[in-house]
Design a protein around this motif. Structure first.
Motif, mmCIF file in Angstrom:
data_model
loop_
_atom_site.group_PDB
_atom_site.id
_atom_site.type_symbol
_atom_site.label_atom_id
_atom_site.label_comp_id
_atom_site.label_asym_id
_atom_site.label_seq_id
_atom_site.Cartn_x
_atom_site.Cartn_y
_atom_site.Cartn_z
ATOM 1 N N MET A 71 0.884 -1.269 -0.010
ATOM 2 C CA MET A 71 0.154 -0.001 -0.044
ATOM 3 C C MET A 71 0.892 1.140 -0.092
ATOM 4 N N GLU B 44 -15.146 -4.270 11.931
ATOM 5 C CA GLU B 44 -14.189 -4.223 10.794
ATOM 6 C C GLU B 44 -14.796 -2.842 9.841
ATOM 7 N N LYS B 45 -13.829 -2.124 9.526
ATOM 8 C CA LYS B 45 -14.159 -0.916 8.584
ATOM 9 C C LYS B 45 -12.763 -0.872 7.723
ATOM 10 N N GLY B 46 -13.209 -1.179 6.308
ATOM 11 C CA GLY B 46 -12.060 -0.982 5.343
ATOM 12 C C GLY B 46 -11.117 -1.943 5.683
ATOM 13 N N ASP B 47 -9.757 -1.252 5.719
ATOM 14 C CA ASP B 47 -8.610 -2.485 5.897
ATOM 15 C C ASP B 47 -8.467 -2.360 7.484
ATOM 16 N N VAL B 48 -9.205 -2.007 8.289
ATOM 17 C CA VAL B 48 -8.843 -1.917 9.696
ATOM 18 C C VAL B 48 -9.889 -3.353 10.274
ATOM 19 N N ARG C 81 -4.075 8.112 8.863
ATOM 20 C CA ARG C 81 -4.840 8.124 9.968
ATOM 21 C C ARG C 81 -5.846 9.294 10.030
ATOM 22 N N ALA D 119 -0.782 -2.782 5.373
ATOM 23 C CA ALA D 119 -2.172 -2.981 6.014
ATOM 24 C C ALA D 119 -2.228 -3.624 7.106
ATOM 25 N N LEU E 107 -2.801 5.917 2.541
ATOM 26 C CA LEU E 107 -3.444 5.502 3.976
ATOM 27 C C LEU E 107 -2.862 6.564 5.138
#
Length: 644
Positions: A1, A69-73, A8, A168, A6
């Motif tokens: 990535m 879980e949300k997106g890649d997190v 925060r 990720a 990405l």
């Protein structure tokens, strides 16, 4: 990535955010992961409840909630705590998270604030060169009680992740659990973090300060049941504005004629904020202070300020939140939380149903609401509502409170508020990992200590500056050579020769890159030996000519500068001897006059030290470029004894 892909989400200033991930989880079974995380949440709260409940937070309490879980997190437990002006709250949270990962070995924690991976700042001098704010994204974890950093992978097959891309979270966790030993941070980095957390959990009690305050009876009752409400009250006073003070013209909630002496527990940060502010109450408020010479003047002043803070809080209450009236007993996590408090002695052998037991239970319920069930939205969380709720449920006798004045706990000394310049310097050196030269010296006669310190300092100044100038730096700025801080000076003749070669050019040949051409034909490999000899001779001659030209240029520049006054600002090696010879001989020939005009070599070390000392003297003890540079090099210069 890619790093730009990405970033925060922005978090508030003076806030710390933390995320607790499962190192071993099945991405395909979301329901099982949620169940595991919620069970871990309950176990964590039960484990650290005895530390959390009696703690006084500056602004917000430590809190962890389930996040899907949300997106890649991936799904995780997490929270945000605003610590305001008390940075110890942030480091207490780091200590808690480190202990959580030690107890729950399958939990990996990421913690950061608006500065990013702030825990790395403590070990900045020991970090690898490739690790910077961009390359540290999703690389730094607290895991199994230690700090872990994903290594920089430079070749295929190595452990880690390339520095030019951001892994990720699930990719980073895979590397962490598969190569835990390889990801363990180096010992100096872990030691730096351990030094910052040294003293916990005993440090918690040292950060508290108990003082006597002359406050309205209602405030004494509220603080006896909810000691944590001291924080919003102090903040309300500390951040007051003219509109807030309008409510303090007439004290409707806490009238001053009911004042009693009580013992109040502050954090050191809260006490300093309250004690250091000068404030004169409105004459209409009814608060009057005794003379400053009165033995209880400070208690009256602190109580007056606290009363204003609590009155401001209650003037803003709305009682619009239904969260305040929600019973915590309906939450499935409450029973385990309460059992842990009982097991760890939180209730101090108080009988269930007694007045003291109820006060402790009220504090535990309040913390549970803030840390588990509350949404932590500022518009819903109003401490003024909690103050009024405690007052409504409390029945007290003014006479009983006055009788308790004779049995108050003694006050703590606030001598820690006053710090001498020497003590401040010592603390700064300890935080920086260095100990001053004076602290290392044994007891010696004053004159010997001064001479030894002065001699050492001058040598350290010249050598430290030389190391700084010769150190390799990058486009990101100058770097302090680590040898200045931890290694003794050693002379390397080969290094000096190499440096001169880089400056003046090699004797035998020039840089071949100046003559190479990438587009040359392949048959250039078949060069005739005679041509090689001719080229070698030509390069030797060219190098010699360049050196002669450089010397000629320097001589001409010296001659030109000799006619100016700039040479008078430098100290020369034999200027003093020339003057001495001139004073002995009254008849000077023209040859000797010309000799005096000859250019004398400079004493570089003496000029360097002289200019630095003059710069330090002009700073008059304040911060400046010279002192900042020397401090960063680990060089201690004693104060100027000649200054008045």
């Amino acid at each position: 990535m890619n790093m730009d892909g990405l970033r925060r989400p922005a978090i508030p200033e003076d806030a710390v955010q933390y995320q607790l991930f499962l190192a071993h989880s099945d991405p395909s079974d979301a329901e099982a992961n949620e169940k595991s995380l919620k069970q871990i949440q309950q176990n964590i709260l039960a484990e650290i409840a005895s530390l959390l409940v009696p703690y006084i937070w500056q602004h917000q309490a430590f809190n962890i909630r389930y996040h899907p879980e949300k997106g890649d997190v991936p799904a995780h437990l997490g929270g945000v705590t605003e610590f305001g002006d008390n940075v110890e709250d942030e480091w207490f949270i780091v200590y808690l998270l480190k202990e959580i990962t030690r107890t729950f070995s399958d939990v990996a924690v990421v913690v950061y604030d608006n500065d990013g991976q702030f825990i790395l700042i403590e070990a900045a001098e020991h970090l690898p060169k490739w690790l910077d704010p961009d390359s540290s994204e999703n690389r730094v974890f607290l895991y199994q009680g230690e700090l872990h950093i994903l290594p920089n992978r430079t070749r295929s097959g190595e452990v880690g992740w390339p520095r030019d891309s951001v892994p990720a979270v699930d990719q980073a966790l895979e590397v962490l659990r598969s190569h835990t030993e390889s990801c363990l941070a180096k010992q100096p980095i872990r030691s730096a973090l351990a030094r910052r957390l040294d003293g916990y959990p005993d440090q918690i009690q040292q950060n508290f300060h108990r003082a006597h305050c002359y406050v309205p009876a209602g405030i004494a009752v509220v603080l006896s049941r909810r000691p944590d409400l001291i924080a919003p009250a102090v903040s309300a006073f500390y951040l007051r504005d003219p509109v807030d003070l309008q409510a303090c013209r007439t004290f409707r909630t806490f009238p001053p004629d009911t004042r009693v002496m009580t013992s109040v527990k502050f954090t050191r940060c809260l006490y300093a904020q309250l004690q250091q502010q000068s404030f004169v109450p409105d004459r209409r408020s009814g608060f009057t202070l005794p003379a400053r010479s009165h033995p209880q003047y400070r208690a009256h002043e602190l109580g007056m300020k606290l009363a204003h803070g609590f009155e401001i809080l209650c003037s803003k209450c709305g009682r619009s939140s239904s969260e305040q009236d929600t019973s915590v007993s309906s939450n499935p996590l409450w029973r385990g939380f309460l059992d842990s408090l009982t097991k760890n002695g939180y209730f101090k052998s108080e009988l269930e149903g007694s007045a003291r037991y109820k006060d402790l239970l009220t504090s535990a319920e309040s913390f549970f609401r803030q840390s588990v069930t509350s949404t932590h939205r500022p518009d819903l969380h109003n401490p003024g509502d909690e103050v009024l709720k405690v007052l409504e449920g409390a029945s007290f006798s003014l006479e009983d409170l006055e009788n308790q004045e004779a049995h108050l706990q003694p006050e703590d000394s606030d001598a820690w508020l006053d710090i001498s310049p020497q003590e401040l310097e010592r603390l700064l050196e300890e935080k920086g990992g260095r100990v001053s030269d004076g602290a290392r010296k044994t007891a010696q006669p004053d004159e010997e200590v001064q001479e030894e310190e002065a001699g050492y300092s001058l040598i350290a100044v010249t050598q430290g500056m030389k190391n700084f100038i010769n150190a390799m730096s990058s486009h990101e700025g100058a770097e302090i050579p680590r040898s200045c801080l931890v290694e003794p000076f050693s002379f390397d003749p080969d290094a000096v020769t190499s440096a001169l070669d880089r400056l003046l050019g090699p004797k035998d040949e020039l840089d071949s890159d100046d003559f190479d051409d990438d587009d040359d034909d392949e048959d250039e490999n078949d060069v005739d030996e005679n041509e090689e000899v001719q080229n070698s001779g030509f390069q030797e001659q060219a190098g010699s000519e360049e050196l002669e030209n450089l010397k000629k240029y320097m001589d001409e520049m010296d001659q030109e500068l000799q006619s100016t006054n700039i040479g008078q600002s430098f100290t020369q090696n034999n200027r003093a001897s020339n003057k001495a010879d001139a004073s002995k001989s009254t008849s000077a020939t023209s040859g000797s006059e010309l000799a005096e005009e000859e250019i004398q070599p400079l004493d570089v070390d003496l000029n360097l030290v002289t200019n630095l000392l003059e710069s330090l003297a002009s700073q008059a003890g304040l911060a400046g470029p010279a002192s900042n540079l020397l401090q960063s090099l680990g060089i201690h210069i004693p104060p100027d004894a000649d200054q008045p």
